[in-house]
Design a protein around this motif. Sequence first.
Motif, mmCIF file in Angstrom:
data_model
loop_
_atom_site.group_PDB
_atom_site.id
_atom_site.type_symbol
_atom_site.label_atom_id
_atom_site.label_comp_id
_atom_site.label_asym_id
_atom_site.label_seq_id
_atom_site.Cartn_x
_atom_site.Cartn_y
_atom_site.Cartn_z
ATOM 1 N N GLU A 579 0.189 10.719 -13.612
ATOM 2 C CA GLU A 579 -0.937 10.857 -12.694
ATOM 3 C C GLU A 579 -1.486 9.487 -12.284
ATOM 4 O O GLU A 579 -1.938 9.301 -11.146
ATOM 5 C CB GLU A 579 -2.046 11.689 -13.347
ATOM 6 N N THR A 580 -1.436 8.526 -13.199
ATOM 7 C CA THR A 580 -1.925 7.182 -12.910
ATOM 8 C C THR A 580 -1.193 6.557 -11.724
ATOM 9 O O THR A 580 -1.794 5.832 -10.914
ATOM 10 C CB THR A 580 -1.768 6.285 -14.151
ATOM 11 N N ILE A 581 0.086 6.836 -11.608
ATOM 12 C CA ILE A 581 0.873 6.315 -10.481
ATOM 13 C C ILE A 581 0.318 6.845 -9.167
ATOM 14 O O ILE A 581 0.090 6.087 -8.208
ATOM 15 C CB ILE A 581 2.358 6.709 -10.644
ATOM 16 N N ASP A 582 0.090 8.144 -9.109
ATOM 17 C CA ASP A 582 -0.429 8.753 -7.877
ATOM 18 C C ASP A 582 -1.812 8.204 -7.534
ATOM 19 O O ASP A 582 -2.106 7.947 -6.363
ATOM 20 C CB ASP A 582 -0.504 10.275 -8.035
ATOM 21 N N ILE A 583 -2.650 8.035 -8.547
ATOM 22 C CA ILE A 583 -4.003 7.530 -8.308
ATOM 23 C C ILE A 583 -3.957 6.110 -7.748
ATOM 24 O O ILE A 583 -4.645 5.785 -6.776
ATOM 25 C CB ILE A 583 -4.828 7.567 -9.608
ATOM 26 N N GLN A 584 -3.137 5.256 -8.360
ATOM 27 C CA GLN A 584 -3.069 3.868 -7.883
ATOM 28 C C GLN A 584 -2.577 3.802 -6.437
ATOM 29 O O GLN A 584 -3.132 3.054 -5.626
ATOM 30 C CB GLN A 584 -2.156 3.023 -8.780
ATOM 31 N N ARG A 585 -1.580 4.588 -6.117
ATOM 32 C CA ARG A 585 -1.071 4.569 -4.744
ATOM 33 C C ARG A 585 -2.109 5.102 -3.762
ATOM 34 O O ARG A 585 -2.232 4.586 -2.648
ATOM 35 C CB ARG A 585 0.225 5.377 -4.666
ATOM 36 N N ARG A 586 -2.850 6.118 -4.173
ATOM 37 C CA ARG A 586 -3.893 6.657 -3.291
ATOM 38 C C ARG A 586 -5.001 5.638 -3.069
ATOM 39 O O ARG A 586 -5.471 5.437 -1.960
ATOM 40 C CB ARG A 586 -4.460 7.953 -3.884
ATOM 41 N N TRP A 587 -5.410 4.987 -4.139
ATOM 42 C CA TRP A 587 -6.457 3.969 -4.020
ATOM 43 C C TRP A 587 -5.982 2.815 -3.132
ATOM 44 O O TRP A 587 -6.751 2.276 -2.336
ATOM 45 C CB TRP A 587 -6.827 3.441 -5.397
ATOM 46 N N ARG A 588 -4.739 2.419 -3.298
ATOM 47 C CA ARG A 588 -4.218 1.327 -2.480
ATOM 48 C C ARG A 588 -4.265 1.688 -0.998
ATOM 49 O O ARG A 588 -4.646 0.883 -0.154
ATOM 50 C CB ARG A 588 -2.789 0.992 -2.899
ATOM 51 N N LYS A 589 -3.872 2.922 -0.698
ATOM 52 C CA LYS A 589 -3.875 3.375 0.691
ATOM 53 C C LYS A 589 -5.301 3.376 1.253
ATOM 54 O O LYS A 589 -5.535 2.952 2.392
ATOM 55 C CB LYS A 589 -3.266 4.770 0.791
ATOM 56 N N GLU A 590 -6.259 3.826 0.451
ATOM 57 C CA GLU A 590 -7.650 3.848 0.909
ATOM 58 C C GLU A 590 -8.162 2.436 1.194
ATOM 59 O O GLU A 590 -8.871 2.199 2.185
ATOM 60 C CB GLU A 590 -8.537 4.536 -0.128
ATOM 61 N N MET A 591 -7.814 1.484 0.362
ATOM 62 C CA MET A 591 -8.264 0.114 0.571
ATOM 63 C C MET A 591 -7.566 -0.524 1.770
ATOM 64 O O MET A 591 -8.183 -1.296 2.519
ATOM 65 C CB MET A 591 -8.016 -0.723 -0.688
ATOM 66 N N GLU A 592 -6.296 -0.182 1.961
ATOM 67 C CA GLU A 592 -5.594 -0.700 3.140
ATOM 68 C C GLU A 592 -6.211 -0.156 4.425
ATOM 69 O O GLU A 592 -6.356 -0.880 5.417
ATOM 70 C CB GLU A 592 -4.106 -0.331 3.066
ATOM 71 N N GLU A 593 -6.565 1.118 4.390
ATOM 72 C CA GLU A 593 -7.211 1.713 5.568
ATOM 73 C C GLU A 593 -8.560 1.062 5.827
ATOM 74 O O GLU A 593 -8.934 0.801 6.979
ATOM 75 C CB GLU A 593 -7.368 3.214 5.367
ATOM 76 N N ALA A 594 -9.300 0.752 4.758
ATOM 77 C CA ALA A 594 -10.601 0.101 4.911
ATOM 78 C C ALA A 594 -10.458 -1.301 5.494
ATOM 79 O O ALA A 594 -11.327 -1.782 6.224
ATOM 80 C CB ALA A 594 -11.315 0.033 3.563
ATOM 81 N N CYS A 595 -9.327 -1.943 5.179
ATOM 82 C CA CYS A 595 -9.073 -3.293 5.706
ATOM 83 C C CYS A 595 -8.382 -3.263 7.066
ATOM 84 O O CYS A 595 -8.122 -4.309 7.651
ATOM 85 C CB CYS A 595 -8.204 -4.072 4.726
ATOM 86 N N GLY A 596 -8.036 -2.055 7.527
ATOM 87 C CA GLY A 596 -7.341 -1.945 8.805
ATOM 88 C C GLY A 596 -5.876 -2.309 8.721
ATOM 89 O O GLY A 596 -5.257 -2.637 9.727
ATOM 90 N N GLU A 597 -5.288 -2.251 7.501
ATOM 91 C CA GLU A 597 -3.892 -2.638 7.314
ATOM 92 C C GLU A 597 -2.937 -1.468 7.394
ATOM 93 O O GLU A 597 -1.740 -1.642 7.535
ATOM 94 C CB GLU A 597 -3.726 -3.323 5.952
ATOM 95 N N SER A 598 -3.447 -0.256 7.267
ATOM 96 C CA SER A 598 -2.579 0.921 7.237
ATOM 97 C C SER A 598 -2.233 1.370 8.644
ATOM 98 O O SER A 598 -2.998 1.194 9.589
ATOM 99 C CB SER A 598 -3.260 2.057 6.479
ATOM 100 N N ASP A 599 -1.037 1.955 8.764
ATOM 101 C CA ASP A 599 -0.649 2.548 10.038
ATOM 102 C C ASP A 599 -1.487 3.779 10.337
ATOM 103 O O ASP A 599 -1.586 4.202 11.456
ATOM 104 C CB ASP A 599 0.843 2.936 10.007
#
Length: 599
Positions: A579-599
């Motif tokens: 579960e930790t893997i899924d959480i880390q990837r989700r958090w990373r995506k949220e931070m990338e979106e906040a920085c405008g880095e995500s597609d």
Amino acid sequence: MSSSNAQGNYYIGVDVGTGSARALLVRHDGRIMASATQETTTWRDPEDHRIFEQSTDNIWNAIATCIRSCLSKSGIPKEQVKGLGFDATCSLAVADQDGEPVCVTKGNDLGKHGTRNIILWADHRAEKQADLINSTGSLVLDYVGGTMSLEMEMPKTLWLKQHMAGDLFSRCQLFDLPDFLTYRATRDNTRSCCSVTCKFSYVPTAGGWQPDFMEQIGMEELVAQGAYRQIGGAPCQTKSGARKNNVLTAGLPVGRGLSKQAAEELGLLQGTPVGSGLIDAYAGWMGTVAARYTENGTVPDEVPAFDQSRHRLAAVAGTSTCHIVQSHEGVFVNGVWGPYKDPVFPGWWMNEGGQSSTGQLIDFMITTHHAYPQLKALAEKENKNIHAVLGELIEQRRAEEGAETVTELTKDIHLYPDFHGNRSPIADSRMRGSIVGLELSASLHDLARKYHLTLEAIALQTRHIVDEMNAKGHAIRSIFMSGSQAKNKPMMQLFADVCKMPVILPADEGNAVVLGAAMLGRFAAEMTGVEPGSISEDEHNKHLWNIMLEMSPIGTSVLPAAGAKEQRLLEAKYRIFRETIDIQRRWRKEMEEACGESD
């Protein structure tokens, strides 16, 4: 094929690890006559944590010192050394066409002659180049678990091409380190199937290197009308008239054996057969998986059949850990390198899982803790290894708290171990470590608990890798350990309990890998003079397996021993780990979106 039953025949194995070179002088039956180790130098960049560089001159001098030491200690004359084998880390060694070292350090010296000519396996400078390669959708990606690691040779080669002056790059020869060592020994640059297939984007089932892939990533000059001269292409004519690149499976003789210069440097005879090399983890596989081992205190009379190799996973543990398993058919596992055809046995496939940092992580967790000086002082006072002291401390705390198992002491704290990115089975170099459940404690007992937690996390990730392999078609039933971690008995019991299968320990944990290299030397000696194609694959494989059987000492088994409560705790830990893997990837995506880095 010549026989090696006379006790007057000896072989030398050489292992080049991350921080040292080792040589082992063994008799034909695997009995160790002498060994020697010499430290090697690694350069870091204080302003860039991704950089790890080494020197082939430094490594070769260390090898020469070790071999001469073995001959001196044993008193065995060089005339009785009948073969030599090399294994090494999968690091990129760069030389010019005369074999002189070419500097790989960024800056004004890049591409010029210079000592620092190896980009170590752990070097992570080629992240952008790996991303480009992984965007191609090329066939080569199918054979590295779908994602090429930035630790492999092609991303590193592309980094050099993009940063080096064109005229300087064009003069370079580029080697996976085991192949450089056989080249340095023989002056024949015939490559090993292990190195080019596992680390250099060579696909045996599709004719070798792929010109369309090279063009996609901007490496057209490597193709050079099909020659691939810079990365080991040595086109030869087949009986049918077709051209193919001459690569050798494990242990086949390279060139005419030791050159005059290398023989003088190593203290051996010119022409001594040199076996086609292996990446160190594959040598660890060779040096362990054929062993018989104790079961309930006795050794069964039955000799393992060659087919049993596919049920035996070799876990070669040091700074990092590699997980090697063989199969008769290619098994595609997402996030696990391979399947690689012919790296050791012709006609057989291998997969390689891995953890980028295990021994390094254990050291980091110990040495960065506030109580580390206190631990060192206690270990010195009691004249014990720090790992033994930590084990005693955690057991003492278990008894004091009335806990049934040590895992109860870590039930509220969870560690995710990818401090240096994930190699397998999710193949994500951006993954990072995490700890959940910290307390305001910096005591010695807190260090002991975090130490055990680290071992636990490494074992959980090992199960993750094994589970993914078996889910895709492997049939792994036991784990054959080698390397420094195999000496840690509590850790090995954790592996057996977490993975729910026996863990087999070699008779000499520290020499299992270099013993595999010595087996290559014996095979080279016995195959010298045998015409290519004059024996069948089955005969070839039977002969090599018999050498492994004869030279492998008897190991010991660690069986799963967790009680019902411990099993429940470990299963819960494993679910949380995933579960930790899924959480880390989700958090990373949220931070990338906040920085405008995500597609």
